[in-house]
Design a protein around this motif. Structure first.
Motif, PDB file in Angstrom:
ATOM      1  N   VAL A  55       0.847  -1.193   0.000  1.00 45.23           N
ATOM      2  CA  VAL A  55       0.000   0.000   0.000  1.00 45.23           C
ATOM      3  C   VAL A  55       0.880   1.239   0.000  1.00 45.23           C
ATOM      4  O   VAL A  55       2.053   1.195   0.372  1.00 45.23           O
ATOM      5  N   TRP A  56       0.317   2.374  -0.399  1.00 47.08           N
ATOM      6  CA  TRP A  56       1.090   3.605  -0.555  1.00 47.08           C
ATOM      7  C   TRP A  56       1.213   4.411   0.732  1.00 47.08           C
ATOM      8  O   TRP A  56       1.882   5.441   0.739  1.00 47.08           O
ATOM      9  N   ILE A 105       0.032  -6.695   4.039  1.00 46.68           N
ATOM     10  CA  ILE A 105      -0.096  -8.152   4.199  1.00 46.68           C
ATOM     11  C   ILE A 105      -1.472  -8.620   3.764  1.00 46.68           C
ATOM     12  O   ILE A 105      -1.621  -9.620   3.040  1.00 46.68           O
ATOM     13  N   GLU A 106      -2.511  -7.886   4.177  1.00 48.60           N
ATOM     14  CA  GLU A 106      -3.878  -8.272   3.818  1.00 48.60           C
ATOM     15  C   GLU A 106      -4.107  -8.165   2.318  1.00 48.60           C
ATOM     16  O   GLU A 106      -4.770  -9.023   1.714  1.00 48.60           O
ATOM     17  N   THR A 107      -3.560  -7.137   1.676  1.00 46.78           N
ATOM     18  CA  THR A 107      -3.719  -6.985   0.234  1.00 46.78           C
ATOM     19  C   THR A 107      -3.057  -8.135  -0.507  1.00 46.78           C
ATOM     20  O   THR A 107      -3.601  -8.654  -1.491  1.00 46.78           O
ATOM     21  N   ALA A 108      -1.871  -8.552  -0.053  1.00 49.64           N
ATOM     22  CA  ALA A 108      -1.201  -9.693  -0.674  1.00 49.64           C
ATOM     23  C   ALA A 108      -2.046 -10.954  -0.545  1.00 49.64           C
ATOM     24  O   ALA A 108      -2.185 -11.736  -1.504  1.00 49.64           O
ATOM     25  N   ARG A 109      -2.613 -11.161   0.633  1.00 44.50           N
ATOM     26  CA  ARG A 109      -3.451 -12.345   0.844  1.00 44.50           C
ATOM     27  C   ARG A 109      -4.667 -12.346  -0.083  1.00 44.50           C
ATOM     28  O   ARG A 109      -5.022 -13.364  -0.695  1.00 44.50           O
ATOM     29  N   PRO A 362      -8.378   6.326   0.990  1.00 44.17           N
ATOM     30  CA  PRO A 362      -7.179   6.861   1.655  1.00 44.17           C
ATOM     31  C   PRO A 362      -6.279   5.798   2.267  1.00 44.17           C
ATOM     32  O   PRO A 362      -5.064   5.986   2.341  1.00 44.17           O
ATOM     33  N   ASN A 363      -6.848   4.689   2.732  1.00 47.52           N
ATOM     34  CA  ASN A 363      -6.030   3.639   3.340  1.00 47.52           C
ATOM     35  C   ASN A 363      -5.571   2.596   2.336  1.00 47.52           C
ATOM     36  O   ASN A 363      -4.963   1.588   2.695  1.00 47.52           O
TER      37      ASN A 363
END
Length: 422
Positions: A55-56, A105-109, A362-363
């Motif tokens: 994430v950015w 981590i959650e985005t990768a999952r 935003p997140n």
């Protein structure tokens, strides 16, 4: 809850319609264009990239944005003119920085899970979308970028993704056509690429076969809910019609913010413009000189995909300038120059430029799940990872709606959705 309206015919709307139709719902899809996938899902970078899950919301993003603010060709460009929307978005962006690790981590999952759905759906429906399962190579020109990538790799590994560091010699073995000098790279063999427009168009045809009512040329003027019924008012040219449904899923990209406001919810999406060029490989030398492995250049924030034998897609950059779909030549030129530098044998005589607005929260996490009203749901705000995440978030919101229709169903998927909204 039996009849569901899905607003938006891009990748998230069409995958959501598919997930709902497969669960037995009566679905009506609204899209303002004549065809599916004509805006942000038209010509993106093509990467199905769990390896781009970072994430950015990191301090380095702000530092780069400030440094590049006065450069028209900067990878990240922020119009300094303040608006309340922009200021509130960046305030929430900064507030989300403590969740950088968790959200990466959650985005990768999620990205890993999304592959399984997307590949299975494409196979089941016979969709040809120039899929290449040849991995993604991240390239770095200096030690600082390479070292940061090493830290990111630890987060991706925590999400279940395996990627490995490679030397410059290994990089050339993976993609022999790549020119230039590099410090090193990271290679994710399990990642893939494909044409988002071809996939979405193919899945849109599949949902019609499954009984979904697809309403194109529909400019949604309003959407309201009383908690039991949803009313969608849409115009087709001079004709305006009002239709009533049991529930609604908002998948309307950058228009989702306004629709959420009408429904009593706050979904603070900002339109972040990205650009792409599609290089037509019209001669044998260009076809032989273009890469077959997908690349991500971390310094320039550009990604590439080989789409079939005769197309080479280069995409990237981020522009914070409100609702602005203009294709600026000073933003396209760096993409063409990058091709000349990295793949000098590729002719750029025939180049098709494009710009699209990414709906970004935003997140950096998509808004997936319930709204304030019991019959309102969202699957939107995926930012630069809409293509990568769309299949899993569609399946997740489909499961939440199934649970809403069957109150005694398992609550497991609902718990997972709360994670995505964090």
């Amino acid at each position: 809850m039996k009849t569901i309206a899905v607003i938006g015919g891009g990748i998230t709307g069409v995958t959501t319609a598919y997930a709902l139709a497969k669960r037995g719902f009566s679905v009506t899809l609204f899209e303002r264009h004549r065809y599916a996938a004509m805006e942000t899902s038209f010509a993106n970078g093509g990467q199905l990239s769990a390896s781009n899950a970072e994430v950015w919301t990191h301090w380095s993003t702000l530092a780069k944005g400030i440094k590049w603010m006065l450069r028209s060709d900067a990878p990240l460009l922020v119009n300094p003119r303040p608006t309340w929307h922009k200021l509130s978005w960046f305030a929430e962006f900064i507030a989300s920085m403590p969740h950088y690790r968790t959200n990466t981590i959650e985005t990768a999952r999620l990205a890993i899970a999304a592959r399984q759905h997307l590949f299975a759906w494409a196979e089941a429906e016979g969709i040809d979308f120039d899929l290449k399962k040849k991995g993604i190579l991240h390239i770095y020109r200096n030690k600082a970028g390479f070292d940061h990538a090493g830290q990111v790799s630890k987060l991706l590994a925590a999400g279940g993704l395996d990627r490995r560091a490679v030397t410059p010699d290994e990089m050339r073995a993976i993609e022999p056509t790549l020119a230039g000098q590099y410090y090193g790279g990271y290679y994710t063999e399990s990642d893939a690429t494909g044409d988002i427009h071809k996939f979405t168009s193919g899945l849109a045809a599949a949902v019609r076969r499954l009984g979904v009512t697809t309403l194109y040329n529909q400019d949604v003027k309003s959407v309201t809910s009383d908690g039991r019924h949803v009313t969608v008012v849409a115009a087709d040219g001079a004709q305006t019609a009002s239709r009533v449904f049991d529930g609604v899923v908002v998948c309307a990209g950058v228009a989702s913010r306004e629709m959420a406001r009408q429904l009593g919810d706050r979904v603070n999406i900002y339109p972040v413009k990205g650009y792409s060029i599609t290089v037509n490989l019209n001669d044998a030398e260009s076809q032989a000189s273009a890469p077959t492995v997908s690349l991500l250049d971390d310094e320039t924030k550009l990604v590439t995909s080989r789409l079939g034998a005769d197309r080479f897609r280069i995409a990237g950059t981020a522009e914070f300038n409100g609702i602005d779909r203009d294709i600026r030549s000073d933003r396209i030129r760096p993409l063409i120059d990058w091709v000349h530098a990295c793949f000098p044998g590729v002719s750029t005589r025939s180049v098709v430029p494009w710009a699209g607005l990414r709906p970004m929260m935003p997140n950096m996490m998509p808004r997936v799940g319930r709204g304030h009203r019991a019959n309102v749901f969202y699957n939107t705000g995926h930012g630069h990872l809409g293509w990568t995440l769309s299949a899993v978030t569609a399946d997740m919101v489909g499961e939440v709606i199934r649970q809403a229709a069957e109150p005694h169903a398992s609550s497991i998927a609902g718990a997972r959705l709360e994670t995505v909204k964090a």
